[in-house]
Design a protein around this motif. Structure first.
Motif, PDB file in Angstrom:
ATOM      1  N   UNK A 149     -30.732  24.629   2.635  1.00  0.00           N
ATOM      2  CA  UNK A 149     -30.581  23.126   2.712  1.00  0.00           C
ATOM      3  C   UNK A 149     -30.224  22.311   1.669  1.00  0.00           C
ATOM      4  N   UNK A 150     -28.850  22.220   1.366  1.00  0.00           N
ATOM      5  CA  UNK A 150     -28.300  22.025   0.255  1.00  0.00           C
ATOM      6  C   UNK A 150     -28.987  20.471  -0.376  1.00  0.00           C
ATOM      7  N   UNK A 151     -28.908  19.639   0.658  1.00  0.00           N
ATOM      8  CA  UNK A 151     -29.094  18.297   0.386  1.00  0.00           C
ATOM      9  C   UNK A 151     -30.603  18.036   0.182  1.00  0.00           C
ATOM     10  N   UNK A 152     -31.529  18.896   0.540  1.00  0.00           N
ATOM     11  CA  UNK A 152     -32.876  18.868   0.227  1.00  0.00           C
ATOM     12  C   UNK A 152     -33.054  19.343  -1.123  1.00  0.00           C
ATOM     13  N   UNK A 153     -32.510  20.547  -1.215  1.00  0.00           N
ATOM     14  CA  UNK A 153     -32.510  21.166  -2.804  1.00  0.00           C
ATOM     15  C   UNK A 153     -31.971  20.110  -3.604  1.00  0.00           C
ATOM     16  N   UNK A 154     -30.930  19.447  -3.492  1.00  0.00           N
ATOM     17  CA  UNK A 154     -30.329  18.571  -4.414  1.00  0.00           C
ATOM     18  C   UNK A 154     -31.373  17.462  -4.698  1.00  0.00           C
ATOM     19  N   UNK A 179     -25.203   7.110  -1.741  1.00  0.00           N
ATOM     20  CA  UNK A 179     -25.594   5.592  -1.961  1.00  0.00           C
ATOM     21  C   UNK A 179     -25.463   5.434  -3.485  1.00  0.00           C
ATOM     22  N   UNK A 180     -25.448   4.340  -3.837  1.00  0.00           N
ATOM     23  CA  UNK A 180     -25.094   4.055  -5.398  1.00  0.00           C
ATOM     24  C   UNK A 180     -26.291   4.631  -6.443  1.00  0.00           C
ATOM     25  N   UNK A 181     -27.498   4.767  -5.653  1.00  0.00           N
ATOM     26  CA  UNK A 181     -28.782   5.374  -6.318  1.00  0.00           C
ATOM     27  C   UNK A 181     -28.442   6.859  -6.596  1.00  0.00           C
ATOM     28  N   UNK A 182     -27.932   7.483  -5.381  1.00  0.00           N
ATOM     29  CA  UNK A 182     -27.825   9.010  -5.515  1.00  0.00           C
ATOM     30  C   UNK A 182     -26.630   9.063  -6.458  1.00  0.00           C
ATOM     31  N   UNK A 183     -25.582   8.519  -6.298  1.00  0.00           N
ATOM     32  CA  UNK A 183     -24.173   8.742  -7.082  1.00  0.00           C
ATOM     33  C   UNK A 183     -24.798   8.646  -8.429  1.00  0.00           C
ATOM     34  N   UNK A 184     -25.531   7.529  -8.954  1.00  0.00           N
ATOM     35  CA  UNK A 184     -25.745   7.391 -10.334  1.00  0.00           C
ATOM     36  C   UNK A 184     -26.628   8.621 -10.769  1.00  0.00           C
ATOM     37  N   UNK A 185     -27.448   9.059  -9.798  1.00  0.00           N
ATOM     38  CA  UNK A 185     -28.467  10.372 -10.185  1.00  0.00           C
ATOM     39  C   UNK A 185     -27.601  11.526 -10.709  1.00  0.00           C
TER      40      UNK A 185
END
Length: 203
Positions: free
Chosen positions: A65-70, A148-154
């Protein structure tokens, strides 16, 4: 053989440059694609990831589950280090196999997202960096990838800085503009690579 390292920050357009170079005749070794292969079901890589992070990082059908691991690793530098320690040696070994199969006259482009972060520039004859301003990267990640902007910045913060990438560059492709401008630059870079490969074969 001319060994080229290709890198760029997330959202900079490295994958498009890789695709264009392959079209011109480069043998592209895609570290991201290999990183997916080495953690497919039934591989020692996936077993090691589950041992480190638990079965909760698997989907119902047993794939990663790549999104979860990410979401786990990009919020925690130590967890990211653990994941990299599992995956990177496996990717390196497979990349070496593909390079060896390319032949002595090939221009081999290693598409490596974390080239600057992992100090890999000395492994290549030269390094091509696909560069884009952080604002451009952010807009692409939010607009095209649905982050989201937060995800992208992370994701951006987990990578090398723009300055760190440019510091290891032999050639820079500026991808702040339209696709037509990118194609023109990639054609010029390909001509440069062909000339370098010819010079190297004469030496």
């Amino acid at each position: 053989m001319l060994k080229v390292g290709l890198t760029g920050g997330i959202g900079a357009g490295k994958s498009e440059v890789s695709r264009l170079l392959a079209g011109y005749g480069a043998v592209v070794v895609d570290a991201d694609r290999i990183a997916r292969e080495v953690v497919e079901p039934g591989t020692p890589g996936l077993d090691a990831v589950v041992a480190a992070f638990g079965a909760s990082v698997l989907t119902a059908d047993g794939t990663l589950d790549r999104p979860k691991l990410g979401s786990l690793v990009f919020a925690d530098p130590e967890k990211l280090r653990v994941l990299n320690a599992i995956v990177h040696p496996l990717v390196g070994a497979r990349s070496a196999e593909l390079e060896a199969a390319a032949g002595p006259d090939a221009i081999v482009v290693h598409d490596v997202p974390l080239l600057a972060e992992n100090g890999l520039a000395p492994l290549y004859d030269l390094v091509v960096v696909v560069d884009a301003a952080p604002g451009t990267q952010l807009a692409r990640l939010v607009g095209r990838r649905g982050m989201t902007e937060g995800e992208a910045r992370a994701r951006m913060a987990a990578q090398a800085t723009r300055e760190q990438r440019l510091a290891v560059a032999t050639l820079v492709i500026d991808n702040d503009g339209p696709l037509e401008a990118l194609e023109h630059q990639v054609r010029a870079v390909w001509k440069d690579l062909v000339a370098r490969a010819a010079d190297a074969s004469v030496e």
